[in-house]
Design a protein around this motif. Structure first.
Motif, mmCIF file in Angstrom:
data_model
loop_
_atom_site.group_PDB
_atom_site.id
_atom_site.type_symbol
_atom_site.label_atom_id
_atom_site.label_comp_id
_atom_site.label_asym_id
_atom_site.label_seq_id
_atom_site.Cartn_x
_atom_site.Cartn_y
_atom_site.Cartn_z
ATOM 1 N N LEU A 1 63.836 54.010 61.064
ATOM 2 C CA LEU A 1 62.731 54.699 60.462
ATOM 3 C C LEU A 1 63.587 55.682 59.862
ATOM 4 O O LEU A 1 64.445 55.906 58.740
ATOM 5 C CB LEU A 1 61.913 54.846 60.793
ATOM 6 C CG LEU A 1 60.705 53.740 60.693
ATOM 7 C CD1 LEU A 1 58.801 54.818 61.920
ATOM 8 C CD2 LEU A 1 60.037 53.125 59.688
ATOM 9 N N ALA A 2 63.881 56.079 61.022
ATOM 10 C CA ALA A 2 65.228 57.109 60.569
ATOM 11 C C ALA A 2 66.519 56.953 58.920
ATOM 12 O O ALA A 2 66.767 57.093 58.589
ATOM 13 C CB ALA A 2 66.030 57.851 61.678
ATOM 14 N N LEU A 3 66.403 55.413 59.365
ATOM 15 C CA LEU A 3 68.203 54.891 59.144
ATOM 16 C C LEU A 3 67.740 54.850 57.417
ATOM 17 O O LEU A 3 67.844 54.872 56.663
ATOM 18 C CB LEU A 3 68.962 53.835 59.692
ATOM 19 C CG LEU A 3 69.477 53.838 60.902
ATOM 20 C CD1 LEU A 3 69.738 52.599 61.253
ATOM 21 C CD2 LEU A 3 70.934 55.002 59.744
ATOM 22 N N THR B 1 68.713 55.955 53.373
ATOM 23 C CA THR B 1 68.558 55.422 51.801
ATOM 24 C C THR B 1 68.697 56.056 50.923
ATOM 25 O O THR B 1 68.621 56.623 49.972
ATOM 26 C CB THR B 1 68.597 54.120 52.861
ATOM 27 O OG1 THR B 1 69.664 53.095 53.572
ATOM 28 C CG2 THR B 1 68.680 53.284 51.002
ATOM 29 N N GLY B 2 67.086 56.082 51.151
ATOM 30 C CA GLY B 2 65.781 57.374 50.678
ATOM 31 C C GLY B 2 66.321 58.587 49.848
ATOM 32 O O GLY B 2 66.114 58.993 48.439
ATOM 33 N N THR B 3 66.998 59.097 51.025
ATOM 34 C CA THR B 3 67.541 60.257 50.442
ATOM 35 C C THR B 3 68.844 60.490 50.008
ATOM 36 O O THR B 3 68.646 61.533 48.740
ATOM 37 C CB THR B 3 67.652 61.568 52.120
ATOM 38 O OG1 THR B 3 66.682 61.218 53.206
ATOM 39 C CG2 THR B 3 67.952 62.198 51.759
ATOM 40 N N LEU B 4 69.305 59.284 50.753
ATOM 41 C CA LEU B 4 70.491 59.315 49.804
ATOM 42 C C LEU B 4 70.382 59.136 48.322
ATOM 43 O O LEU B 4 70.712 59.752 47.378
ATOM 44 C CB LEU B 4 71.999 58.573 50.086
ATOM 45 C CG LEU B 4 72.283 58.611 51.806
ATOM 46 C CD1 LEU B 4 72.804 58.184 51.668
ATOM 47 C CD2 LEU B 4 72.985 60.448 51.026
ATOM 48 N N PRO C 1 59.722 63.010 50.190
ATOM 49 C CA PRO C 1 59.588 62.247 51.435
ATOM 50 C C PRO C 1 60.232 61.780 52.436
ATOM 51 O O PRO C 1 59.687 61.353 53.079
ATOM 52 C CB PRO C 1 58.807 61.177 50.627
ATOM 53 C CG PRO C 1 58.378 61.868 48.947
ATOM 54 C CD PRO C 1 59.233 62.812 49.097
ATOM 55 N N SER C 2 61.054 60.860 51.758
ATOM 56 C CA SER C 2 62.212 60.448 52.951
ATOM 57 C C SER C 2 62.844 61.664 53.772
ATOM 58 O O SER C 2 62.912 61.235 54.913
ATOM 59 C CB SER C 2 63.243 60.134 51.703
ATOM 60 O OG SER C 2 63.259 59.189 51.353
ATOM 61 N N LEU D 1 59.902 62.368 56.082
ATOM 62 C CA LEU D 1 60.363 60.763 57.414
ATOM 63 C C LEU D 1 61.681 60.785 58.247
ATOM 64 O O LEU D 1 61.223 60.282 59.483
ATOM 65 C CB LEU D 1 60.052 59.723 56.749
ATOM 66 C CG LEU D 1 60.759 58.376 57.483
ATOM 67 C CD1 LEU D 1 58.542 58.111 57.797
ATOM 68 C CD2 LEU D 1 60.437 57.099 56.160
ATOM 69 N N LEU D 2 62.543 61.064 57.390
ATOM 70 C CA LEU D 2 63.452 61.103 58.128
ATOM 71 C C LEU D 2 63.773 62.388 59.561
ATOM 72 O O LEU D 2 63.880 61.966 60.602
ATOM 73 C CB LEU D 2 65.200 61.650 57.220
ATOM 74 C CG LEU D 2 66.237 61.914 58.265
ATOM 75 C CD1 LEU D 2 67.066 60.910 58.549
ATOM 76 C CD2 LEU D 2 67.746 62.264 56.430
ATOM 77 N N THR D 3 63.282 64.003 58.945
ATOM 78 C CA THR D 3 63.413 64.872 59.854
ATOM 79 C C THR D 3 62.546 64.399 61.249
ATOM 80 O O THR D 3 62.259 64.621 62.062
ATOM 81 C CB THR D 3 62.540 66.045 59.524
ATOM 82 O OG1 THR D 3 63.628 66.499 58.033
ATOM 83 C CG2 THR D 3 62.799 67.074 60.543
ATOM 84 N N THR D 4 60.945 63.402 60.308
ATOM 85 C CA THR D 4 60.071 63.778 61.572
ATOM 86 C C THR D 4 60.461 62.275 62.814
ATOM 87 O O THR D 4 60.488 62.900 63.645
ATOM 88 C CB THR D 4 58.601 62.779 61.228
ATOM 89 O OG1 THR D 4 58.405 64.267 60.002
ATOM 90 C CG2 THR D 4 57.492 62.630 61.583
ATOM 91 N N ALA D 5 61.115 61.231 62.152
ATOM 92 C CA ALA D 5 61.605 60.201 63.011
ATOM 93 C C ALA D 5 62.514 60.547 63.750
ATOM 94 O O ALA D 5 62.357 60.265 64.936
ATOM 95 C CB ALA D 5 62.428 59.017 62.252
ATOM 96 N N THR D 6 63.796 61.379 63.625
ATOM 97 C CA THR D 6 64.267 62.045 64.145
ATOM 98 C C THR D 6 63.720 63.200 65.387
ATOM 99 O O THR D 6 63.962 62.835 66.421
ATOM 100 C CB THR D 6 65.829 63.053 63.466
ATOM 101 O OG1 THR D 6 66.359 62.360 62.570
ATOM 102 C CG2 THR D 6 67.091 63.279 64.310
#
Length: 689
Positions: free
Chosen positions: A126-128, A132-135, A153-154, A157-162
């Motif tokens: 999910l972090a990966l 993509t969404g962040t970039l 949103p990305s 998700l990235l912060t939460t998953a990490t």
């Protein structure tokens, strides 16, 4: 790739260097074979002292060195078979075995551990994807505030998953730390139980001792087994997640996973193989170091180390063995460094190809810049995961070699598991020995017993005498059921001992061996050894009074509760005579509780005449209801017996009452009796007038 072998190291040992090429000595030179001082004088020593060190003799290359070699040691063969393909084939089996041990030790923690590993992989993927969404949101023209709003949103998700993945990683470490010690304790208990379930003859087999050592090494790897297995699982999950992300970005990226990590992984396996084989080939010398060190520092020989001034000589042997280990280790280190260098070059070339392909895909529009950024992270994650699988797998594979020894030993107790009959005997009325022969392993061993036959009856006290090595102690071990007959029979009331239940038979046996155990237990515990009765202390004290051990206990700081052990273990140490009184009291307590055979091998060797007299009279008082066997070198003590058996070179050469044998003018009994009575000293000094 060349493999390390068992050849001698490049460094030469002192005193073993052979003469190199050069001009032959002249006939008048002392080293020439025709020189008159070389061979015509037999009084000249063949081994001259070293000219630079007169205190150190030259070591003849034919001298035997201490080498602990054991038949059936297949570790070198197993190590030579170590390869990447073999490791990958075996990894699932080893992971299952590690999880099975963890499941047996702590089921709940094992389930949580696996769940955390799976969730960590999911959050990693999910972090990966969130990357993509962040970039995508950031790498487009427009105001920064709009970019951040689109990327929010990305980013969440990235912060939460990490963050969750980090928490799961901490949880995995905690669970592994909880389960690993439990696995180790269970493994050690199972190993001890298997060792105690082996026949006594196993200890006479060199192969058994090596199997035990190998199994013990296997048990010691179990704390790290789970952590390595879960590292392999974590790396596999991480690799699968990254590979899945790459496949969605562009299928061409998936094959390039191998380019950046396979060389490093293969190198990890090969270096593990090199170091493992180096350890195997130097095992003999490392065992020798352990023996030399033990002999130099053990309390039992500390006085002789000093008085005999043996330290320089033994330390020289220690250094020679250590030099071989250092040389072999250096060779393995050089070889491993060469393999690692080649792997680094291969990894660098693979990384260059990966980056070139990634740039090509971006330049040709096959993927956008955001996907390329995500691919970069995914490739790095995948490469790390693959290297983790191979690197941790190599360590797990090496542990598996030791673990195989452990499980093999558990299955068969080193091939010597006790398997006898199921008949539980009562106290025997008659024990018959028919044509009994026994030999210990070894090409140079003479048979300890040769065609021995006798009959023992309840109520008898039988003394067995003979010179050292005549087979007395071996006969007693066979009668006690510690060894099974190799040839001939031992019958308890007509039933061969092979058909008796081993534990049931030993319940009827009470022994005092020559080397009796000095258990690090309390004084009372040293007598009853956990065999409890309704009137425990009264029976313990009764047995102690028969040997005089009660007088020893009366002087102890806490009486019967005093710990008897070495001083540095926090206990009270007894004299040799005090320990022997305890050992005899232990046997008397046992035979009173469960009569059968009472076997005493030199039970009064360390005792004063008063204690010896007390014990011999106790044997006569206990004779009814049991068969008593007494081995003694004191011929006078044999007079307490109803019958005397005289042994020589493994055979019974005389039998009869003490008076009958003493009345004979010839025979071994009379010879030993006369020698014991003869206290004249040839050339004895007389007092001056």
């Amino acid at each position: 790739m060349s493999e390390p072998n068992a050849q001698e190291p490049d460094t030469e040992e002192p005193g073993t260097k052979e003469p190199g090429p050069g001009p032959a000595p002249e006939p008048d030179h002392p080293d020439h074979p025709d020189h008159p001082d070389h061979s015509d004088h037999p009084e000249r020593p063949q081994n001259q002292d070293h000219p630079q060190n007169p205190a150190r003799p030259e070591q003849d290359e034919r001298d035997e060195e201490l080498r602990l070699r054991f038949p059936g040691d297949n570790r070198a063969k197993a190590g030579a078979s170590m390869s990447t393909a073999a490791m990958l084939r075996r990894l699932p089996h080893l992971v299952r075995r590690a999880l099975a041990l963890a499941w047996a030790a702590d089921r709940a923690s094992t389930v949580l551990l696996l769940a955390c590993q799976l969730l960590a992989g999911i959050f990693g993927a999910l972090a990966l994807y969130a990357t993509t969404g962040t970039l995508d949101a950031l790498l487009v023209p427009g105001p920064v505030a709009d970019h951040l709003h689109a990327a929010a949103p990305s980013l969440v998700l990235l912060t939460t998953a990490t963050g969750l993945r980090a928490v799961l990683g901490i949880t995995v470490v905690g669970l592994s730390g909880r389960v690993s010690p439990r696995i180790n304790r269970e493994a050690e208990l199972a190993l001890v139980a298997a060792g105690c379930a082996a026949e006594l003859k196993a200890y006479d087999e060199p192969a058994y001792n090596e199997q035990w050592e190998a199994a013990d090494r296997g048990a010691s790897t179990t704390p790290d087994l789970l952590s390595n297995a879960q590292d392999v699982i974590a790396s596999t999950v991480s690799l699968a997640a990254a590979a899945g992300v790459l496949a969605t970005l562009h299928p061409w990226l998936v094959p390039f996973l191998l380019l950046g990590s396979v060389p490093t992984g293969v190198a990890a396996v090969r270096t593990a193989r090199i170091h493992y084989l180096a350890a195997v080939t130097t095992d003999e010398d490392r065992q020798a170091l352990r023996v030399y060190r033990w002999f130099l520092v053990d309390k039992a020989r500390a006085d002789q180390v000093r008085s005999d001034q043996v330290t320089p000589f033994m330390m020289a042997k220690y250094r020679r063995a250590e030099a071989k280990i250092v040389a072999a280790t250096d060779r393995a280190t050089r070889e491993a460094a060469r393999v690692s260098l080649l792997a680094a070059l291969g990894t660098g070339a693979g990384s260059a190809l990966i980056w070139g392909t990634l740039l090509f895909l971006v330049a040709t529009g096959r993927i956008d810049l955001a996907a390329a950024g995500t691919a970069t992270f995914a490739l790095r994650t995948a490469a790390s995961g693959l290297q983790g699988v191979v690197g941790n797998g190599a360590r797990l594979y090496r542990m598996g070699l030791y673990l195989d020894d452990y499980f093999t030993f558990l299955d068969e107790a080193g091939g010597h598991r006790i398997r006898r009959g199921d008949h539980t005997p009562d106290a025997p009325a008659v024990v018959e020995v028919l044509g009994l022969s026994h030999a210990y392993p070894g090409e140079q061993q003479e048979p300890a017993l040769r065609d021995v036959s006798m009959t023992l009856r309840r109520g008898e006290v039988v003394a067995v005498i003979g010179q050292n090595g005549s087979g007395k102690s071996t006969l007693l071990k066979l009668l006690a059921g510690l060894y099974l007959p190799q040839r001939g029979q031992i019958l308890w009331d007509g039933v061969p001992v092979e058909r008796l239940d081993a534990e049931g038979m030993w319940t009827r046996v009470a022994r005092v061996p020559q080397e009796f155990a000095r258990w690090p237990l309390g004084a009372a515990e040293n007598i009853h050894l956990g065999h409890l009765t309704d009137d425990l202390m009264a029976e313990v004290e009764r047995a102690a009074r028969q040997t005089g051990f009660d007088e020893v206990v009366a002087r102890l700081r806490s009486g019967w509760r005093t710990l008897l052990a070495q001083g540095w273990w926090g206990g009270a140490e007894l004299s040799g005579g005090g320990w022997q009184r305890a050992a005899v009291a232990r046997a008397l307590y046992r035979t009173t509780r469960s009569p059968g055979l009472l076997i005493l091998d030199e039970p009064t060797s360390d005792l004063d005449p008063r204690a010896e007299h007390r014990i011999l009279h106790a044997l006569r008082a206990l004779a009814p209801g049991r068969i008593t066997l007494l081995v003694t070198h004191n011929i006078a003590n044999a007079a307490v017996a109803d019958r005397v058996i005289v042994m020589d070179a493994g055979r019974i050469v005389q039998t009869g009452t003490w008076q009958e044998l003493a009345a004979l003018e010839e025979g071994l009994f009379r010879e030993l009796l006369d020698l014991q009575r003869d206290r004249s000293i040839p050339g004895q000094r007389t007092a001056a007038p």
